[in-house]
Design a protein around this motif. Sequence first.
Motif, mmCIF file in Angstrom:
data_model
loop_
_atom_site.group_PDB
_atom_site.id
_atom_site.type_symbol
_atom_site.label_atom_id
_atom_site.label_comp_id
_atom_site.label_asym_id
_atom_site.label_seq_id
_atom_site.Cartn_x
_atom_site.Cartn_y
_atom_site.Cartn_z
ATOM 1 N N UNK A 162 0.816 -1.217 0.000
ATOM 2 C CA UNK A 162 0.000 0.000 0.000
ATOM 3 C C UNK A 162 0.854 1.274 0.000
ATOM 4 N N UNK A 163 0.205 2.390 -0.315
ATOM 5 C CA UNK A 163 0.850 3.689 -0.224
ATOM 6 C C UNK A 163 0.939 4.114 1.245
ATOM 7 N N UNK A 164 1.971 4.891 1.551
ATOM 8 C CA UNK A 164 2.228 5.333 2.921
ATOM 9 C C UNK A 164 2.096 6.853 2.992
ATOM 10 N N UNK A 255 4.248 9.708 1.380
ATOM 11 C CA UNK A 255 5.686 9.474 1.442
ATOM 12 C C UNK A 255 6.158 8.613 0.283
ATOM 13 N N UNK A 256 5.331 7.641 -0.093
ATOM 14 C CA UNK A 256 5.718 6.705 -1.143
ATOM 15 C C UNK A 256 4.908 5.429 -1.017
ATOM 16 N N UNK A 288 -5.413 0.885 5.218
ATOM 17 C CA UNK A 288 -6.044 2.043 5.859
ATOM 18 C C UNK A 288 -5.128 2.667 6.892
ATOM 19 N N UNK A 289 -4.401 1.858 7.658
ATOM 20 C CA UNK A 289 -3.487 2.403 8.656
ATOM 21 C C UNK A 289 -2.376 3.212 7.990
ATOM 22 N N UNK A 290 -1.870 2.714 6.886
ATOM 23 C CA UNK A 290 -0.779 3.399 6.202
ATOM 24 C C UNK A 290 -1.247 4.667 5.494
#
Length: 292
Positions: A162-164, A255-256, A288-290
């Motif tokens: 996932x995306x952060x 962030x990425x 979802x957390x990230x």
Amino acid sequence: MIDWDDVRYFLAAARGGSVRAAAKALAVNHATVLRRISHLEERLGAQLFEKLPTGYRLTEAGEEIVELAIQMEATSHQLETRALARDQNARGLLRVTLTPILATHLLMPDFADFAWLYPDIEMEILSSGDLANLTNRDADVAIRVVYDRKTLPLNLHGLKGPDVFGGVYISRDRLAEWQSGAGEPLRWIVIATHGVPDWASEGAVQATGVPFKVTDAAAEIAAVRQGLGIATLPCFVGDADSRLQRVPDTDLHKYGTLWILTQGETRKTRRVRLFTEFIFERIATYGQRLAG
């Protein structure tokens, strides 16, 4: 040859009585279920469902196929069980490199689960901000937040997670104090080598021009908790801490993307393959957390 995945989707629809129920059970979209069932019907040359206002009903051919599908499912489970039993014997050294904040605030419980599952694999967690050279075998697996995949060496094999995202955070007590008009002026808390990111807007909370500098993320988080000021943190850190909250009127920043990286023949070894498959599945649930 019949594709087991097509059969699996058919069986889920037969059990659930609708495409919607099958899609929910398999965590896919409606169109994927329809496509898989259609492909199976084409391969078999038979219509397996009759669409009714109340849902889907098996045709006579579908009734016959569903019994065979259940047998295929049982065989598939037996294969998985036997394969897992063989993999329980995996052993050797497994070195995983990632940043300290990913290790301590996100993935350590998953590493522990993997270690319990495979006790003969000797895990070495290299929690460092330095980029390990996988080609030189400095590590077997790297878990990194990568802004641009094109910046990675072409010989690395990657599993994309996932995306952060990150945001601007402050302690809840300090924010309440600031909103009441009391207390000292707020400072930016920054890692000395990074400074304040260009994207970080101060929003409704204004900070002085004199930052509080630290050398690592752990000290930065501790300083925010102490009410020294505001700082940019990954959402999976800031949102999970009940003592912190996002600074009002500030935006999130990407962030990425989280990548699991391996190299060459190393990725084909059993212990590396077991770990990358295991941790990829775990990371996929953290979307979802990230993202905050």
